[in-house]
Design a protein around this motif. Structure first.
Motif, PDB file in Angstrom:
ATOM      1  N   PHE B  63       5.235  -5.963   6.568  1.00 24.99           N
ATOM      2  CA  PHE B  63       6.275  -6.105   5.563  1.00 24.99           C
ATOM      3  C   PHE B  63       6.396  -4.857   4.705  1.00 24.99           C
ATOM      4  O   PHE B  63       5.719  -4.707   3.700  1.00 24.99           O
ATOM      5  CB  PHE B  63       6.030  -7.350   4.721  1.00 24.99           C
ATOM      6  N   LEU B  65       7.757  -2.770   1.998  1.00 32.82           N
ATOM      7  CA  LEU B  65       8.515  -2.921   0.759  1.00 32.82           C
ATOM      8  C   LEU B  65       9.156  -1.589   0.381  1.00 32.82           C
ATOM      9  O   LEU B  65       9.668  -1.445  -0.712  1.00 32.82           O
ATOM     10  CB  LEU B  65       7.604  -3.399  -0.377  1.00 32.82           C
ATOM     11  N   THR B 111       0.263   4.831   6.449  1.00 35.58           N
ATOM     12  CA  THR B 111       0.157   3.435   6.027  1.00 35.58           C
ATOM     13  C   THR B 111       0.065   2.422   7.168  1.00 35.58           C
ATOM     14  O   THR B 111      -0.376   1.301   6.945  1.00 35.58           O
ATOM     15  CB  THR B 111       1.381   3.028   5.176  1.00 35.58           C
ATOM     16  N   SER B 113      -1.816   1.965   9.555  1.00 39.22           N
ATOM     17  CA  SER B 113      -3.114   1.445   9.984  1.00 39.22           C
ATOM     18  C   SER B 113      -3.658   0.437   8.975  1.00 39.22           C
ATOM     19  O   SER B 113      -4.712  -0.144   9.183  1.00 39.22           O
ATOM     20  CB  SER B 113      -4.100   2.602  10.163  1.00 39.22           C
ATOM     21  N   LEU B 114      -2.927   0.254   7.878  1.00 41.19           N
ATOM     22  CA  LEU B 114      -3.376  -0.719   6.867  1.00 41.19           C
ATOM     23  C   LEU B 114      -2.940  -2.105   7.292  1.00 41.19           C
ATOM     24  O   LEU B 114      -1.923  -2.275   7.953  1.00 41.19           O
ATOM     25  CB  LEU B 114      -2.735  -0.404   5.515  1.00 41.19           C
ATOM     26  N   GLY B 116      -1.743  -6.092   6.447  1.00 34.46           N
ATOM     27  CA  GLY B 116      -1.137  -7.048   5.531  1.00 34.46           C
ATOM     28  C   GLY B 116      -0.708  -6.514   4.190  1.00 34.46           C
ATOM     29  O   GLY B 116       0.148  -5.642   4.099  1.00 34.46           O
ATOM     30  N   HIS B 117      -1.340  -7.028   3.135  1.00 30.39           N
ATOM     31  CA  HIS B 117      -0.828  -6.685   1.812  1.00 30.39           C
ATOM     32  C   HIS B 117      -1.076  -5.242   1.411  1.00 30.39           C
ATOM     33  O   HIS B 117      -0.387  -4.728   0.560  1.00 30.39           O
ATOM     34  CB  HIS B 117      -1.331  -7.652   0.733  1.00 30.39           C
ATOM     35  N   TYR B 118      -2.064  -4.566   2.045  1.00 37.41           N
ATOM     36  CA  TYR B 118      -2.266  -3.160   1.700  1.00 37.41           C
ATOM     37  C   TYR B 118      -1.086  -2.328   2.166  1.00 37.41           C
ATOM     38  O   TYR B 118      -0.654  -1.391   1.504  1.00 37.41           O
ATOM     39  CB  TYR B 118      -3.556  -2.616   2.315  1.00 37.41           C
ATOM     40  N   ALA B 120       1.970  -3.434   2.444  1.00 36.08           N
ATOM     41  CA  ALA B 120       3.059  -3.728   1.507  1.00 36.08           C
ATOM     42  C   ALA B 120       2.900  -2.912   0.226  1.00 36.08           C
ATOM     43  O   ALA B 120       3.851  -2.307  -0.265  1.00 36.08           O
ATOM     44  CB  ALA B 120       3.094  -5.225   1.193  1.00 36.08           C
ATOM     45  N   LEU B 121       1.675  -2.863  -0.289  1.00 33.71           N
ATOM     46  CA  LEU B 121       1.421  -2.116  -1.521  1.00 33.71           C
ATOM     47  C   LEU B 121       1.691  -0.625  -1.338  1.00 33.71           C
ATOM     48  O   LEU B 121       2.318   0.014  -2.180  1.00 33.71           O
ATOM     49  CB  LEU B 121      -0.035  -2.295  -1.949  1.00 33.71           C
ATOM     50  N   ALA B 122       1.202  -0.079  -0.226  1.00 32.68           N
ATOM     51  CA  ALA B 122       1.337   1.354  -0.005  1.00 32.68           C
ATOM     52  C   ALA B 122       2.806   1.743   0.133  1.00 32.68           C
ATOM     53  O   ALA B 122       3.251   2.757  -0.421  1.00 32.68           O
ATOM     54  CB  ALA B 122       0.564   1.775   1.233  1.00 32.68           C
ATOM     55  N   LEU B 124       5.289   0.151  -1.115  1.00 36.92           N
ATOM     56  CA  LEU B 124       5.857   0.023  -2.453  1.00 36.92           C
ATOM     57  C   LEU B 124       5.598   1.297  -3.245  1.00 36.92           C
ATOM     58  O   LEU B 124       6.480   1.808  -3.945  1.00 36.92           O
ATOM     59  CB  LEU B 124       5.225  -1.181  -3.156  1.00 36.92           C
ATOM     60  N   GLY B 125       4.372   1.828  -3.112  1.00 38.98           N
ATOM     61  CA  GLY B 125       4.028   3.078  -3.788  1.00 38.98           C
ATOM     62  C   GLY B 125       4.947   4.215  -3.370  1.00 38.98           C
ATOM     63  O   GLY B 125       5.333   5.044  -4.192  1.00 38.98           O
TER      64      GLY B 125
END
Lengths: 300, 345
Positions: B63, B65, B111, B113-114, B116-118, B120-122, B124-125
């Protein structure tokens, strides 16, 4: 001869960092125990600021004393949120929880805009803008309060998790939900407490936040993004790490803003954020050794 | 496929119902006032980008973002090349796509290779990074003050006095992205992406180069999103960093496919068409700024969808649609094949 601009930037940075640390530890404890990212965390920061603001307007009591009200209130808000919103999706994939908290973010932020209006508010407390002098620079009292609160709260939380029964139960659940349940722990109840605890920390931050920042309904997003950065830099679930990382980001922001601009500061720490995530995913084992020399956290 | 065969397909309900929908979509703006056309155009562009997002996010389950980064890059590329060098926007679309692919390789490398939510966070960053960089380098980007594009009607500038043309270009874009999705959906590439969504480790173990597949899908999706940005700016004509890299727009790219149905072909379009116009319609009906109310409604819809039917509208209603469509008669003589016959009514 000390550069007084730099000194004041550093002190401001420490105060910023203290606030970042407090809100990040709140986010991190939820993350560490429940393993989900609460995007709506910033909206609770915004709500707690409005809470302190209105309490002050009605009672005129020092915001630092209002913490006696704000901390329990935020705890209860946290418990209710967890029970009503997040408990139903406990077993769903993590991404569903992300979307749920994004939805909550939209609802809370815009409800606040409707209820409180879009205008910027600020507390007007005479003594809060008075300064005293250290190393030739002027410091305001709220900034000192922020630093003291952050350090004291982190130590208290650390002690709570380490030495009390409930603290042990929380850490056990963070390590293994199944294992803890087998030992008779009601993990749902632990999650309720954890979420409450996370928001209680937001409550702690509410006093210095309200005295230092202008209050707007949209301020939450800004804080939650920083909290993500701090949590990732400090190590997920690592509370001490979040404290150090909070101070680091605060200092970075203050110093870079002094020499370049605040925009570039944000770009720098978000780049750092992605780099850390990348290194962590590529060299996970090594990262764990570096970032967790002692058990400074709730998880793993 | 021969002409008679496609004619026969069109006579069946499964052929003529979609054809009818497309026809209505093409004729619709001619019957509307220009403010309703405005809503339509923005919705269709949004649907195009949401479909592009779905091509990566919906199919792989990653996902992102941060897709507004590519949307914004497309918009800024078009703006800067057009206002500084006078290059016609039509030509800048390709440049925007190339830049977005480059950006997506960079972001994807860091990003993808991250989990789920990591991830998404990355991503977003990455939106914040783009926003702040474009605000900081004022001398090149116009900074926070923004840039107003000169309105010069013409085919090469993609600007028109009559909005209907903007609409048709947007519809062309949407149909193009849909066609690509449809194409991929039935190929090995599409199956691989779905396999990654179901179980990435198993897919990898069976010999698929999942890293390569993810980054390809990410780049393709980025390039298509960038086109949306270019079309958007030639229509709206004003850009600044917080508009181009709007965090909330980035959320909508995710929200609409989620509501419509992740990883389905029509899901993002259904989601966008149902949800996106709410804001514009509200502000038209009630007047003034209704952004808080509509955003709150979006948030509530998102929460309800996640809690009540996380599989989305399209999957939920697919069977109903098929049953309904089976009751429709086949048009003209059909040599008796596949005739729904007496069941109808």
């Amino acid at each position: 001869m000390v550069d007084s601009l730099l000194v004041s930037a550093i002190i401001n940075g420490l105060a910023l960092g203290a606030i970042y640390a407090l809100i990040s530890i709140g986010l991190n404890i939820i993350f560490g125990v429940m393993d989900f990212v609460n995007f709506a965390h910033g909206e609770y920061i915004m709500l707690s600021m409005y809470g302190t603001y209105f309490l002050y307007q009605f009672t005129g009591v020092n915001p630092l004393l209002l913490l006696v009200v704000m901390i329990p209130v935020m705890f209860v808000v946290g418990v209710i949120t967890q029970r009503v919103v997040f408990q139903p999706v406990l077993d769903a994939p993590g991404t569903m929880q992300i979307f749920l908290s994004l939805g909550l973010l939209l609802v809370l932020q815009n409800a606040a805009q409707i209820v409180f209006g879009v205008e910027t508010r600020s507390l007007n407390i005479p003594w809060a803008s008075q300064t005293f002098s250290v190393l030739g620079t002027n410091i305001t009292y709220p900034r000192v309060a922020a630093i003291v609160l952050a350090v004291v709260t982190t130590l208290a939380l650390f002690g709570f998790l380490r030495y009390t029964h409930l603290g042990r139960v929380i850490r056990a659940t963070a390590q293994s939900e199944e294992g803890a349940e087998l030992m008779g722990v009601d993990s749902k109840r632990v999650y309720l407490v954890t979420f409450g605890l996370g928001l209680a920390l937001v409550g702690v931050a509410s006093a210095p936040l309200t005295m230092i920042y202008f209050i707007t309904p949209t301020i939450g997003v800004q804080f939650v993004l920083i909290a993500f950065v701090v949590v990732v830099l400090g190590g997920l679930g690592n509370l001490k790490g979040a404290l150090y990382a909070g101070f680091f980001i605060g200092l970075l922001e203050a110093v870079v803003s002094l020499y370049l601009s605040s925009e570039i500061a944000a770009a720098i720490y978000f780049t750092l954020f992605i780099c850390v995530l990348y290194v962590r995913s590529q060299y996970g084992a090594l990262w764990d050794i570096v970032s967790r020399p002692n058990s400074g956290g709730v998880s793993r | 496929m021969s002409l008679t065969e496609s004619a026969r397909k069109l006579r069946r309900p499964s052929g003529y119902v979609p054809a009818l929908v497309v026809t209505i979509a093409i004729l619709l703006p001619l019957a509307l006032t220009s403010s309703w056309q405005n809503i339509l155009i923005l919705t269709v562009i949004m649907a195009g980008v949401a479909t592009s997002w779905n091509l990566f996010g919906g199919y792989t389950g990653y996902f992102s973002l941060g897709h507004v980064v590519f949307f914004g890059l497309g918009a800024y590329t078009t703006t800067l090349l057009y206002t500084t060098y006078g290059i016609p926007p039509v030509a800048t679309i390709v440049v925007g796509m190339l830049l977005s692919v480059l950006a997506s390789l960079l972001i994807g490398k860091a990003t993808l290779s991250l989990d789920g939510h990591y991830f998404a966070l990355a991503t977003l960053g990455s939106v914040i990074i783009a926003q702040e960089l474009f605000a900081y380098f004022e001398e090149y980007t116009g900074g926070p003050a923004g840039i107003q594009l000169a309105f010069e009607p013409g085919v090469t500038t993609l600007m028109f006095r009559n909005r209907v043309f903007n609409y048709y270009i947007a519809v062309g874009y949407l149909l193009g992205v849909l066609a690509i999705t449809l194409y991929i959906d039935n190929r090995k590439f599409g199956y691989y992406l779905k396999a990654i969504r179901e179980d990435e480790d198993a897919t990898k173990m069976l010999g698929a180069d999942t890293d390569q597949l993810k980054i390809r899908a990410f780049a393709l999706s980025a390039a298509l999103s960038s086109i949306g940005g270019s079309l958007w700016i030639t229509y709206t004509l004003f850009i600044d960093p917080s508009l181009a890299f709007d965090l909330f727009r980035s959320l909508y790219f995710v929200l609409y496919p989620l509501i419509g149905g992740l990883g389905t072909i029509m899901g993002p379009v259904v989601g966008t068409v149902l949800i996106d116009p709410i804001r514009a319609i509200f502000s038209q009906v009630f007047g003034g700024s209704v952004a808080p109310i509509t955003n709150m409604i979006y948030g509530l819809i998102l929460m309800v969808v996640v809690l009540v039917f996380p599989e989305g509208i399209v999957k939920r209603l697919r069977n109903t649609y098929r049953q309904w469509i089976d009751r429709l008669p086949t048009l003209g003589a059909d040599e008796g094949a596949n005739r729904p016959s007496e069941e109808q009514q």
